[in-house]
Design a protein around this motif. Structure first.
Motif, short mmCIF file in Angstrom:
data_model
loop_
_atom_site.label_atom_id
_atom_site.label_comp_id
_atom_site.label_asym_id
_atom_site.label_seq_id
_atom_site.Cartn_x
_atom_site.Cartn_y
_atom_site.Cartn_z
N LEU A 79 -6.88 10.65 -10.86
CA LEU A 79 -5.62 10.21 -10.23
C LEU A 79 -4.72 11.40 -9.90
O LEU A 79 -3.86 11.31 -9.04
N CYS A 105 5.34 7.84 -9.79
CA CYS A 105 5.29 7.27 -11.14
C CYS A 105 5.06 8.39 -12.14
O CYS A 105 4.46 9.40 -11.81
N ASP A 129 1.54 9.67 -7.48
CA ASP A 129 1.93 8.66 -6.50
C ASP A 129 0.87 7.57 -6.49
O ASP A 129 -0.31 7.84 -6.25
N LEU A 130 1.31 6.34 -6.76
CA LEU A 130 0.40 5.19 -6.79
C LEU A 130 0.85 4.16 -5.77
O LEU A 130 2.03 4.09 -5.44
N PRO A 131 -0.08 3.33 -5.28
CA PRO A 131 0.33 2.24 -4.38
C PRO A 131 1.31 1.32 -5.10
O PRO A 131 1.21 1.09 -6.31
N ALA A 140 0.81 -1.22 0.00
CA ALA A 140 0.00 0.00 0.00
C ALA A 140 0.84 1.28 0.00
O ALA A 140 0.31 2.36 -0.22
N GLN A 141 2.14 1.15 0.22
CA GLN A 141 3.04 2.32 0.25
C GLN A 141 3.00 3.01 -1.11
O GLN A 141 3.12 2.38 -2.14
N LYS A 142 2.84 4.33 -1.12
CA LYS A 142 2.77 5.09 -2.38
C LYS A 142 4.17 5.36 -2.91
O LYS A 142 5.08 5.69 -2.16
N PRO A 150 11.31 5.92 -4.74
CA PRO A 150 10.56 6.69 -3.74
C PRO A 150 11.49 7.59 -2.93
O PRO A 150 12.70 7.34 -2.86
N ALA A 203 1.57 0.29 -9.08
CA ALA A 203 2.68 0.85 -9.84
C ALA A 203 3.58 -0.24 -10.40
O ALA A 203 4.03 -0.17 -11.55
#
Length: 186
Positions: A30, A18, A45-47, A13-15, A71, A51
Motif C-alpha cells: 500500500l 489516511c 492515499d486510499l479510495p 474511487a476518489q483517493k 483531502p 478509507a
C-alpha cells in the motif's frame, strides 16, 4: 443516489489521505514496499469507500484502524480561496465530483466552517452557472460564447454537479425559446 450512478462510483474511487494507527504485516505494498510490514503512522492515499470503512471500524473502543484526514481539495488553502472568490477556483482540477466528495467527507468530520464555505460557494457558483447557461449559444457541451475568456475558464473548471446544472439550465432555456417562438406563430 442510485447504485448505478456513475458520479457516486467515481466519488467513491476518489483517493483520500489516511494514517494507519497500527503495524500491519505484509501490507507494505500500500506504501510501495511489497513484502514489508506497514508501520504505525504511515500515511497512504486510499479510495474513499475503503478509507471510510476503515476509519469507522474500531480495534478498541477508542482506537480506529486508520485516521482519515481532510483531502487536499478541502484544505484550508482551498477554503480560503473559496471564501475570497468562489468563481475563481477550478473545482474540476481539485476533484471532478467536488461536492459529492465534500458531502461524503463532511459526514465523517464535524467541520461547520467548511460546510458554511461550501454552501456559500454552491450558492454563488450555481447562480453564475445559470447565467452562463442562459446567455451562451454554445450548446450543452459548454464551450465558447459566454463572457469571453473568463467565462470559458469558469466553465472548464465546473465540477460534474455544476456541469449538470449547466446542461439542464441551457436545455430549459433553449426549450423556452422554442416554445415562445411557437406561441408567436399562433
Amino acid at each position: 443516489m442510485s447504485y448505478y450512478d456513475i458520479d457516486a462510483i467515481l466519488t467513491d474511487a476518489q483517493k483520500v489521505p489516511c494514517t494507519f494507527n497500527l503495524n500491519l504485516p505484509q501490507l507494505g505494498y500500500l506504501d510501495s514496499a511489497p513484502g514489508r510490514p506497514l508501520p504505525n503512522g504511515t500515511k497512504v492515499d486510499l479510495p474513499l469507500w475503503l478509507a471510510e470503512r476503515l476509519a469507522v471500524s474500531q480495534l478498541t473502543p477508542n482506537t480506529s484502524l486508520i485516521t482519515l484526514d481532510l483531502p487536499p481539495s478541502l484544505s484550508p488553502r482551498v477554503m480560503n480561496a473559496l471564501k475570497a472568490d468562489p468563481k475563481s477556483v477550478d473545482l474540476r482540477s481539485l476533484a471532478a465530483n467536488f461536492y459529492g466528495l465534500a458531502e461524503r467527507i463532511l459526514e465523517l468530520f464535524e467541520e461547520e466552517d467548511v460546510c458554511d464555505v461550501l454552501l456559500e460557494t454552491w450558492r454563488v457558483r450555481a447562480g453564475e452557472v445559470g447565467d452562463h447557461a442562459v446567455s451562451t449559444g454554445a450548446g450543452a457541451k459548454g464551450g465558447g460564447g459566454a463572457g469571453g475568456g473568463e467565462g470559458v475558464e469558469f466553465l472548464r473548471g465546473l465540477s460534474e454537479e455544476e456541469r449538470e446544472i449547466f446542461r439542464r439550465a441551457h436545455d430549459s432555456s433553449k426549450a423556452m425559446r422554442v416554445w415562445m417562438g411557437e406561441m408567436k406563430k399562433k
